[in-house]
Design an enzyme around this catalytic site. Sequence first.
Site, PDB file in Angstrom:
ATOM      1  N   ALA A   1      76.836  69.834   4.101  1.00  0.00           N
ATOM      2  CA  ALA A   1      76.414  68.431   4.226  1.00  0.00           C
ATOM      3  C   ALA A   1      75.183  68.153   3.358  1.00  0.00           C
ATOM      4  O   ALA A   1      74.345  69.035   3.217  1.00  0.00           O
ATOM      5  CB  ALA A   1      76.087  68.116   5.684  1.00  0.00           C
ATOM      6  N   PRO A   2      75.087  66.983   2.752  1.00  0.00           N
ATOM      7  CA  PRO A   2      75.977  65.818   2.909  1.00  0.00           C
ATOM      8  C   PRO A   2      77.241  65.863   2.052  1.00  0.00           C
ATOM      9  O   PRO A   2      78.087  64.994   2.168  1.00  0.00           O
ATOM     10  CB  PRO A   2      75.081  64.652   2.469  1.00  0.00           C
ATOM     11  CG  PRO A   2      74.136  65.264   1.477  1.00  0.00           C
ATOM     12  CD  PRO A   2      73.879  66.654   1.960  1.00  0.00           C
ATOM     13  N   GLY A   3      77.394  66.847   1.173  1.00  0.00           N
ATOM     14  CA  GLY A   3      78.677  66.942   0.464  1.00  0.00           C
ATOM     15  C   GLY A   3      78.586  66.896  -1.052  1.00  0.00           C
ATOM     16  O   GLY A   3      79.610  66.799  -1.721  1.00  0.00           O
TER      17      GLY A   3
ATOM     18  N   GLU B   1      79.764  72.401   7.991  1.00  0.00           N
ATOM     19  CA  GLU B   1      78.368  72.070   8.281  1.00  0.00           C
ATOM     20  C   GLU B   1      78.112  72.352   9.751  1.00  0.00           C
ATOM     21  O   GLU B   1      78.842  71.887  10.616  1.00  0.00           O
ATOM     22  CB  GLU B   1      78.095  70.589   7.946  1.00  0.00           C
ATOM     23  CG  GLU B   1      76.784  70.047   8.448  1.00  0.00           C
ATOM     24  CD  GLU B   1      75.542  70.823   7.950  1.00  0.00           C
ATOM     25  OE1 GLU B   1      75.483  71.174   6.764  1.00  0.00           O
ATOM     26  OE2 GLU B   1      74.644  71.065   8.781  1.00  0.00           O
TER      27      GLU B   1
ATOM     28  N   CYS C   1      67.223  75.429  -3.126  1.00  0.00           N
ATOM     29  CA  CYS C   1      66.433  74.506  -3.953  1.00  0.00           C
ATOM     30  C   CYS C   1      64.953  74.863  -3.788  1.00  0.00           C
ATOM     31  O   CYS C   1      64.131  74.016  -3.467  1.00  0.00           O
ATOM     32  CB  CYS C   1      66.733  73.055  -3.616  1.00  0.00           C
ATOM     33  SG  CYS C   1      66.467  72.637  -1.920  1.00  0.00           S
TER      34      CYS C   1
HETATM   35  N1  SAM Z   1      75.324  71.806  -0.072  1.00  0.00           N
HETATM   36  C1  SAM Z   1      74.776  70.527   0.342  1.00  0.00           C
HETATM   37  C2  SAM Z   1      74.986  69.512  -0.779  1.00  0.00           C
HETATM   38  O1  SAM Z   1      75.137  69.908  -1.932  1.00  0.00           O
HETATM   39  O2  SAM Z   1      75.038  68.312  -0.480  1.00  0.00           O
HETATM   40  C3  SAM Z   1      73.328  70.648   0.709  1.00  0.00           C
HETATM   41  C4  SAM Z   1      73.112  71.697   1.781  1.00  0.00           C
HETATM   42  S1  SAM Z   1      71.476  71.870   2.379  1.00  0.00           S
HETATM   43  C5  SAM Z   1      70.677  72.668   1.080  1.00  0.00           C
HETATM   44  C6  SAM Z   1      71.659  73.134   3.572  1.00  0.00           C
HETATM   45  C7  SAM Z   1      72.532  72.808   4.754  1.00  0.00           C
HETATM   46  O3  SAM Z   1      72.544  73.961   5.632  1.00  0.00           O
HETATM   47  C8  SAM Z   1      72.077  71.644   5.600  1.00  0.00           C
HETATM   48  O4  SAM Z   1      73.102  70.703   5.710  1.00  0.00           O
HETATM   49  C9  SAM Z   1      71.761  72.257   6.959  1.00  0.00           C
HETATM   50  O5  SAM Z   1      72.123  71.426   8.032  1.00  0.00           O
HETATM   51  C10 SAM Z   1      72.587  73.514   6.955  1.00  0.00           C
HETATM   52  N2  SAM Z   1      72.041  74.568   7.845  1.00  0.00           N
HETATM   53  C11 SAM Z   1      70.854  74.569   8.509  1.00  0.00           C
HETATM   54  N3  SAM Z   1      70.739  75.702   9.232  1.00  0.00           N
HETATM   55  C12 SAM Z   1      71.842  76.428   9.029  1.00  0.00           C
HETATM   56  C13 SAM Z   1      72.312  77.682   9.515  1.00  0.00           C
HETATM   57  N4  SAM Z   1      71.585  78.416  10.353  1.00  0.00           N
HETATM   58  N5  SAM Z   1      73.521  78.091   9.111  1.00  0.00           N
HETATM   59  C14 SAM Z   1      74.256  77.368   8.249  1.00  0.00           C
HETATM   60  N6  SAM Z   1      73.862  76.180   7.760  1.00  0.00           N
HETATM   61  C15 SAM Z   1      72.682  75.712   8.146  1.00  0.00           C
END
Ligand code: SAM
Length: 442
Positions: free
Chosen positions: A109-111, A131, A228
């Site tokens: 998320a968000p995708g 997610e 990031c």
């Molecule tokens: N890949 C997404 C994009 O390109 O739009 C952005 C992802 S963001 C960097 C990381 C995501 O990992 C968040 O949506 C968050 O909710 C989720 N997240 C948080 N804790 C997590 C966990 N323990 N295991 C897996 N995912 C987790």
Amino acid sequence: MNHPLPEAFLSRIQNESFPGLQLIQALDTPSPVSVRFHPKKQKPDFEIRGQVSWCEAAVYLNERPQYVFDPLFHAGAYYPQEAGSMVLDSVLRQLNLATEPKVLDLCAAPGGKSTLIASFLDNKGMLVANEVIQQRARILKENLTKWGYSNTVVTNNDPEDFQRLPQFFDLMVVDAPCSGEGMFRKDPAARDEWSDDNVRLCAGRQKRIVMDVWDALVPGGIMVYSTCTFNSSENEENVLWFIKELGAELVPIELHEPIMKGRNGVGFYCIPGITESEGFYIAVLQKPDETLIRQRNTRKSEFRAQKDALDCGKYADLSEYDLINWNEKLLALPKNYTDSMLHVQAQMRLQKLGTMVGDTSRKGIIPNEELALNPFLNRYKERIELTKEQALHYLRGDTFPLSGEHGYQLVTFQNVPLGWIKHLGNRFNNLYTKEWRIRKQF
Ligand code: SAM
């Protein structure tokens, strides 16, 4: 300034000389604006400043549009995405993948990355976008529905749940939750949340996440790991740890300047001030070859809805799809992946499975929004083109005088479908998905 850079972060950058002081200067300049276009939908008429050199479908814009008031944004004609993340496109094109790979985007998320992967797959193979946070999984579902590919499943699971799918995926993208140093410019609040302790916490969590899903990768399968952030604990050190603990190998990738090699050549960085983007780290790992456990797909032929296929033919071109009856909802799944998709459905908590064509009712099929937004399946001919003002009213859920035939009609803006109405003669019922309606005043 309201959000000063954290002292410990500043001193690390100054002492380590990586990624360099240009970064610090760039963090107080405006963020570049970039979007990635849908390969099969109408391109909006933006003022383009230049091409994103590492992603063919993406451009920089002169200024940030008001996306919420652009009907083509709601129609999934493009996705506003930070340019650094689009390096994934260059990476995917270099991988030696199965022709129809099964892909998991674990932290989706968000995708942004999921829509990029869906475009890359071009309807071949299948994508499971997962997610863990339910509220965010809904946004992921919305964005992937608007992107309109049927070979996608959206799940809402913890990484360890993927142990129920041993040796299932050919490719995994782990865009891990991180300390977010790369977002210090675009999202100044990230500066306030940062601390050395949080960096340590994130690095530990990232290790656990990768360990939890590793079994779901086929022998010889590929994992793309990204964050990031710029610190070595969450990036190079973690990648080296995966190599040591999991027997993974680093896959050589070519990315050109201004994208920078990571410390000791492990992975790559986009760095604000050097790359025209926010911060991003990416590395590619391969699982060693080991014995492949025979896959057992749960074949659920009882779901097939052959008798409704004829009725649906008016709305959708189902020649390459199986039609599945799922709690009175008709879903189209690409024939080659129906069994695999149903196998995922049997093991995971689902938000979305393939493309919902419509609901069955005594009076026939009620077409669904998901079908309207799918440019491959949707073949409905009765369409009404809206002006921009009408389109925005439609997206708000309003009704207004509109001439047209009785029955279901597809409304479009610049020939791109937005959704359905049910025309009643001199007025219509607006069938646009309630949760997606524009609430902002214009
Ligand atoms: N890949 C997404 C994009 O390109 O739009 C952005 C992802 S963001 C960097 C990381 C995501 O990992 C968040 O949506 C968050 O909710 C989720 N997240 C948080 N804790 C997590 C966990 N323990 N295991 C897996 N995912 C987790």
